[in-house]
Scaffold this motif. Structure first.
Motif, mmCIF file in Angstrom:
data_model
loop_
_atom_site.group_PDB
_atom_site.id
_atom_site.type_symbol
_atom_site.label_atom_id
_atom_site.label_comp_id
_atom_site.label_asym_id
_atom_site.label_seq_id
_atom_site.Cartn_x
_atom_site.Cartn_y
_atom_site.Cartn_z
ATOM 1 N N LEU A 128 49.046 4.066 44.479
ATOM 2 C CA LEU A 128 48.143 2.920 44.410
ATOM 3 C C LEU A 128 47.623 2.764 42.987
ATOM 4 N N CYS A 129 47.592 1.512 42.502
ATOM 5 C CA CYS A 129 46.959 1.249 41.213
ATOM 6 C C CYS A 129 45.446 1.422 41.390
ATOM 7 N N GLU A 130 44.732 1.435 40.295
ATOM 8 C CA GLU A 130 43.291 1.671 40.371
ATOM 9 C C GLU A 130 42.575 0.570 41.159
ATOM 10 N N GLY A 131 43.022 -0.671 41.018
ATOM 11 C CA GLY A 131 42.413 -1.775 41.755
ATOM 12 C C GLY A 131 42.571 -1.626 43.261
ATOM 13 N N CYS A 132 43.766 -1.248 43.712
ATOM 14 C CA CYS A 132 44.002 -1.057 45.143
ATOM 15 C C CYS A 132 43.251 0.162 45.665
ATOM 16 N N TYR A 133 43.140 1.197 44.839
ATOM 17 C CA TYR A 133 42.344 2.369 45.209
ATOM 18 C C TYR A 133 40.890 1.955 45.437
ATOM 19 N N THR B 13 38.877 2.387 48.992
ATOM 20 C CA THR B 13 37.703 3.243 49.135
ATOM 21 C C THR B 13 36.422 2.448 49.363
ATOM 22 N N ALA B 14 36.402 1.176 49.008
ATOM 23 C CA ALA B 14 35.221 0.335 49.264
ATOM 24 C C ALA B 14 34.969 0.191 50.763
ATOM 25 N N GLY B 15 36.016 0.352 51.576
ATOM 26 C CA GLY B 15 35.876 0.235 53.024
ATOM 27 C C GLY B 15 35.522 1.539 53.730
ATOM 28 N N PHE B 16 35.391 2.632 52.996
ATOM 29 C CA PHE B 16 35.055 3.917 53.598
ATOM 30 C C PHE B 16 33.614 3.931 54.088
ATOM 31 N N GLN B 17 33.371 4.543 55.231
ATOM 32 C CA GLN B 17 32.006 4.755 55.716
ATOM 33 C C GLN B 17 31.296 5.792 54.847
ATOM 34 N N ILE B 18 32.035 6.797 54.413
ATOM 35 C CA ILE B 18 31.511 7.837 53.517
ATOM 36 C C ILE B 18 32.340 7.759 52.244
ATOM 37 N N PRO B 19 31.729 7.412 51.119
ATOM 38 C CA PRO B 19 32.512 7.241 49.885
ATOM 39 C C PRO B 19 33.091 8.569 49.396
ATOM 40 N N PRO B 20 34.172 8.491 48.603
ATOM 41 C CA PRO B 20 34.749 9.716 48.043
ATOM 42 C C PRO B 20 33.725 10.433 47.157
#
Length: 82
Positions: free
Chosen positions: A57-62, A66-73
Protein backbone atom coordinates in the motif's frame (compact mmCIF):
# COMPACT_ATOMS: atom_id res chain seq x y z
CA UNK A 1 2.15 -5.92 -5.68
CA UNK A 2 5.79 -6.52 -6.43
CA UNK A 3 7.19 -7.50 -9.82
CA UNK A 4 10.68 -8.90 -10.19
CA UNK A 5 13.01 -8.98 -13.20
CA UNK A 6 13.97 -12.59 -12.52
CA UNK A 7 13.12 -15.23 -9.97
CA UNK A 8 16.71 -16.27 -9.24
CA UNK A 9 18.14 -12.91 -8.17
CA UNK A 10 14.86 -11.43 -6.97
CA UNK A 11 15.74 -8.08 -8.58
CA UNK A 12 12.83 -5.76 -7.84
CA UNK A 13 11.43 -4.19 -11.01
CA UNK A 14 8.36 -2.35 -9.72
CA UNK A 15 5.97 -1.94 -6.80
CA UNK A 16 2.31 -1.19 -7.47
CA UNK A 17 -0.08 -0.16 -4.69
CA UNK A 18 -2.78 -2.80 -4.37
CA UNK A 19 -5.20 -0.13 -3.11
CA UNK A 20 -5.12 2.54 -5.81
CA UNK A 21 -2.86 1.08 -8.51
CA UNK A 22 -0.20 3.79 -8.17
CA UNK A 23 3.31 2.74 -9.20
CA UNK A 24 5.84 3.40 -6.43
CA UNK A 25 9.04 4.87 -7.84
CA UNK A 26 12.24 2.91 -7.25
CA UNK A 27 15.90 3.87 -7.14
CA UNK A 28 18.39 1.00 -7.46
CA UNK A 29 15.70 -1.44 -6.39
CA UNK A 30 14.54 0.48 -3.31
CA UNK A 31 11.30 2.49 -2.92
CA UNK A 32 11.70 6.28 -3.11
CA UNK A 33 8.58 6.89 -1.03
CA UNK A 34 6.71 5.32 1.84
CA UNK A 35 5.18 1.93 1.14
CA UNK A 36 3.67 -0.68 3.46
CA UNK A 37 4.58 -4.27 2.57
CA UNK A 38 2.34 -6.93 4.12
CA UNK A 39 3.02 -10.66 4.05
CA UNK A 40 0.72 -12.88 6.08
CA UNK A 41 1.04 -16.64 6.32
CA UNK A 42 -2.23 -18.01 7.63
CA UNK A 43 -2.05 -20.86 10.12
CA UNK A 44 -4.32 -23.06 12.16
CA UNK A 45 -7.62 -21.68 13.38
CA UNK A 46 -8.04 -19.75 10.13
CA UNK A 47 -10.20 -20.47 7.12
CA UNK A 48 -7.13 -19.49 5.07
CA UNK A 49 -4.88 -22.11 6.70
CA UNK A 50 -1.85 -22.94 4.56
CA UNK A 51 -2.01 -19.86 2.35
CA UNK A 52 -0.02 -16.65 2.17
CA UNK A 53 -1.40 -13.23 1.32
CA UNK A 54 0.84 -10.35 0.30
CA UNK A 55 0.17 -6.79 -0.78
CA UNK A 56 1.67 -3.30 -0.85
CA UNK A 57 0.00 0.00 0.00
CA UNK A 58 1.19 3.52 -0.77
CA UNK A 59 1.20 5.95 2.13
CA UNK A 60 -2.11 7.51 1.05
CA UNK A 61 -3.91 4.15 0.99
CA UNK A 62 -2.34 3.22 4.33
CA UNK A 63 -3.72 6.46 5.82
CA UNK A 64 -7.20 5.72 4.43
CA UNK A 65 -7.12 2.17 5.79
CA UNK A 66 -5.96 3.12 9.29
CA UNK A 67 -8.37 6.07 9.50
CA UNK A 68 -11.17 3.48 9.75
CA UNK A 69 -9.63 1.62 12.70
CA UNK A 70 -11.50 1.69 16.02
CA UNK A 71 -8.10 1.62 17.76
CA UNK A 72 -5.42 3.54 15.84
CA UNK A 73 -2.00 1.99 15.19
CA UNK A 74 0.64 2.59 17.83
CA UNK A 75 3.13 5.15 16.57
CA UNK A 76 6.41 6.08 18.17
CA UNK A 77 9.34 8.15 16.99
CA UNK A 78 12.37 6.29 15.71
CA UNK A 79 15.67 8.12 15.86
CA UNK A 80 17.78 5.68 13.82
CA UNK A 81 16.48 4.65 10.42
CA UNK A 82 17.93 1.59 8.74
Amino acid sequence: MRKYKNTEGRVLEKIICNGCGKEISLHQGFPREGVLEVRQIWGYMSEKDGTQDSFDLCEGCYDKLTAGFQIPPTREEVTELL
